[in-house]
Design an enzyme around this catalytic site. Structure first.
Site, short mmCIF file in Angstrom:
data_model
loop_
_atom_site.label_atom_id
_atom_site.label_comp_id
_atom_site.label_asym_id
_atom_site.label_seq_id
_atom_site.Cartn_x
_atom_site.Cartn_y
_atom_site.Cartn_z
N TYR A 58 1.07 -1.28 0.07
CA TYR A 58 -0.04 -0.11 0.01
C TYR A 58 0.84 1.18 -0.09
O TYR A 58 0.37 2.24 -0.53
CB TYR A 58 -0.83 -0.15 1.18
CG TYR A 58 -2.04 -1.24 0.76
CD1 TYR A 58 -3.15 -0.96 -0.06
CD2 TYR A 58 -1.87 -2.32 1.51
CE1 TYR A 58 -4.05 -1.86 -0.55
CE2 TYR A 58 -2.84 -3.41 1.34
CZ TYR A 58 -3.99 -3.14 0.17
OH TYR A 58 -4.60 -4.16 -0.14
N VAL A 95 -9.63 3.23 -3.45
CA VAL A 95 -9.07 3.77 -2.51
C VAL A 95 -8.18 4.74 -2.91
O VAL A 95 -7.22 5.34 -2.08
CB VAL A 95 -8.15 2.55 -1.71
CG1 VAL A 95 -9.14 1.52 -1.17
CG2 VAL A 95 -7.37 1.83 -2.52
N HIS A 111 -14.39 1.37 0.85
CA HIS A 111 -13.34 0.03 0.93
C HIS A 111 -12.23 0.72 1.30
O HIS A 111 -11.24 0.01 1.35
CB HIS A 111 -13.02 -0.60 -0.42
CG HIS A 111 -14.22 -1.48 -0.94
ND1 HIS A 111 -14.26 -1.73 -2.24
CD2 HIS A 111 -15.05 -1.75 -0.19
CE1 HIS A 111 -15.18 -2.56 -2.26
NE2 HIS A 111 -16.01 -2.69 -1.29
N CYS A 119 -5.92 2.13 12.96
CA CYS A 119 -5.29 1.66 14.24
C CYS A 119 -5.52 0.15 14.49
O CYS A 119 -6.91 -0.27 14.14
CB CYS A 119 -5.53 2.47 15.48
SG CYS A 119 -5.04 1.60 17.05
N CYS A 139 -0.38 4.75 16.02
CA CYS A 139 -1.71 5.38 15.98
C CYS A 139 -1.29 6.63 16.99
O CYS A 139 -0.86 6.50 18.10
CB CYS A 139 -2.75 4.66 16.79
SG CYS A 139 -4.19 5.59 17.24
N THR A 178 -17.75 0.09 -12.40
CA THR A 178 -17.57 -1.16 -11.61
C THR A 178 -18.02 -2.52 -12.39
O THR A 178 -19.15 -2.83 -12.75
CB THR A 178 -18.34 -0.97 -10.31
OG1 THR A 178 -18.14 -2.03 -9.38
CG2 THR A 178 -19.52 -0.54 -10.31
N ALA A 221 -15.34 6.27 -19.52
CA ALA A 221 -15.80 7.06 -18.50
C ALA A 221 -15.55 8.44 -18.90
O ALA A 221 -16.52 9.33 -18.68
CB ALA A 221 -15.16 6.88 -17.09
P1 OAD Z 1 -13.21 -4.21 -11.42
O1 OAD Z 1 -11.62 -4.18 -11.95
O2 OAD Z 1 -13.78 -5.31 -10.75
O3 OAD Z 1 -14.31 -3.60 -12.50
C1 OAD Z 1 -13.61 -2.43 -13.37
C2 OAD Z 1 -14.86 -2.20 -14.24
O4 OAD Z 1 -14.53 -0.94 -15.16
C3 OAD Z 1 -15.18 -3.10 -15.27
O5 OAD Z 1 -16.41 -3.39 -15.29
C4 OAD Z 1 -14.72 -2.38 -16.61
O6 OAD Z 1 -15.39 -2.84 -18.09
C5 OAD Z 1 -15.00 -1.15 -16.23
N1 OAD Z 1 -14.00 -0.09 -16.98
C6 OAD Z 1 -12.75 -0.30 -17.22
N2 OAD Z 1 -12.19 0.63 -18.14
C7 OAD Z 1 -12.87 1.63 -18.14
C8 OAD Z 1 -13.25 3.01 -18.54
N3 OAD Z 1 -12.33 3.85 -19.13
N4 OAD Z 1 -14.58 3.58 -18.49
C9 OAD Z 1 -15.48 2.95 -17.88
N5 OAD Z 1 -15.71 1.84 -17.44
C10 OAD Z 1 -14.42 1.15 -17.42
O7 OAD Z 1 -13.11 -3.12 -10.38
P2 OAD Z 1 -14.31 -2.68 -9.17
O8 OAD Z 1 -15.49 -3.02 -9.75
O9 OAD Z 1 -14.02 -1.47 -8.67
O10 OAD Z 1 -11.72 -4.00 -3.59
O11 OAD Z 1 -13.93 -3.82 -7.93
C11 OAD Z 1 -14.57 -3.72 -6.77
C12 OAD Z 1 -13.49 -4.06 -5.59
O12 OAD Z 1 -12.82 -5.27 -5.85
C13 OAD Z 1 -12.48 -3.02 -5.54
O13 OAD Z 1 -12.89 -1.95 -4.64
C14 OAD Z 1 -11.42 -3.80 -4.67
C15 OAD Z 1 -11.36 -5.08 -5.78
O14 OAD Z 1 -11.02 -6.23 -5.04
C16 OAD Z 1 -10.87 -4.03 -2.52
O15 OAD Z 1 -9.73 -3.73 -2.71
C17 OAD Z 1 -11.41 -4.28 -1.06
#
Ligand code: OAD
Length: 233
Positions: A58, A95, A111, A119, A139, A178, A221
């Site tokens: 991180y 994040v 998240h 902490c 902390c 997402t 996006a």
């Molecule tokens: P993902 O990587 O699972 O999904 C990303 C999404 O963004 C996919 O549906 C892609 O099609 C879309 N995408 C990619 N490029 C794009 C663009 N230029 N414009 C629009 N859309 C686009 O990511 P998340 O859904 O955010 O959790 O993942 C959810 C969680 O899983 C994260 O917060 C993380 C991960 O494990 C933790 O770390 C706790």
């Protein structure tokens, strides 16, 4: 959320909104989870097995943020928030700090947040942090050992009560960039829909159908979010 109590619009963002800023998504081609083992860097077990490895991971992501800038989609959401005020709530699974750097203020990092530590003893002891966390970082409230403010798999996401209240009362819920596979965020669309909200999906690729989503907008996006925000009434 003071004057109207609940926002009219709730926006959920995922890694796709930051992709054009050069940040890796998690599950796509060349996604983060192709390069890193989730069990090692994103679970409580991995953390307690090797804290240094997890903190270093991180630290690396936090340091890397400085090389990336918010894009047109982040800025469009910040402008929409300016227009809507308390009628707007942004919930992000990301994040990174690109929403804040674009000017967003009403942001809940469900998240966690790379720019904060928490902490080990008391997770409520969160503090802003912009450096290199080590095994000696403490902390500032109780002297306990710090840990990244990251919600590991198996842990409870943050702000859930506030988010659920907002989803229950909003008129529209939109999810952006997402993959909708990680719960509870993946369940927000059906939850909001069951309380009467219109549900919209903005994503690079959209499913052919989904029982909870009323409107799909497909594209990058940086193309579709500014347009959608401008047209939102
Ligand atoms: P993902 O990587 O699972 O999904 C990303 C999404 O963004 C996919 O549906 C892609 O099609 C879309 N995408 C990619 N490029 C794009 C663009 N230029 N414009 C629009 N859309 C686009 O990511 P998340 O859904 O955010 O959790 O993942 C959810 C969680 O899983 C994260 O917060 C993380 C991960 O494990 C933790 O770390 C706790």
């Amino acid at each position: 959320m003071s004057s109207t109590k609940f926002p009219r619009l709730v926006v959920l963002t995922g890694a796709g909104i930051s992709a054009e800023s050069g940040l890796r998504t998690f599950r796509g081609n060349d996604g983060m989870w192709e390069h890193e083992n989730i069990d090692d860097v994103c679970t409580p077990e991995g953390y307690y097995r090797d804290k240094k490895r997890v903190k270093d991971f991180y630290n690396f992501l936090r340091k890397g943020l400085k090389e990336h800038e918010p894009n047109a989609a982040h800025f469009a959401l910040a402008e929409l928030e300016e227009r809507l005020g308390d009628d707007f709530l942004l919930v992000t699974q990301n994040v990174d700090n690109l929403h804040e750097r674009a000017g967003s203020k009403r942001v809940l990092h469900m998240h966690g947040d790379l720019m904060r530590l928490t902490c080990e003893k008391n997770p409520k002891h969160e503090f802003v942090f912009d450096g290199e966390e080590t095994l000696d970082t403490r902390c500032p409230f109780c002297g306990g050992m710090s840990r990244p403010d990251i919600v590991f798999f198996g842990e409870q996401p943050l702000y859930m009560e506030e988010i659920q209240d907002a989803l229950r009362h909003c008129k529209e819920f939109v999810y952006i960039g997402t993959s909708s596979v990680v719960y509870p965020a993946a369940g927000f669309k059906s939850f909001a829909k069951s309380f009467g909200a219109k549900v919209t999906c903005l994503n690079l690729e959209v499913p052919t159908s989904d029982p909870y989503t009323d409107v799909f907008v497909e594209g990058k996006a940086t193309d579709i979010v500014p347009k959608w925000c401008k047209e939102f009434k």
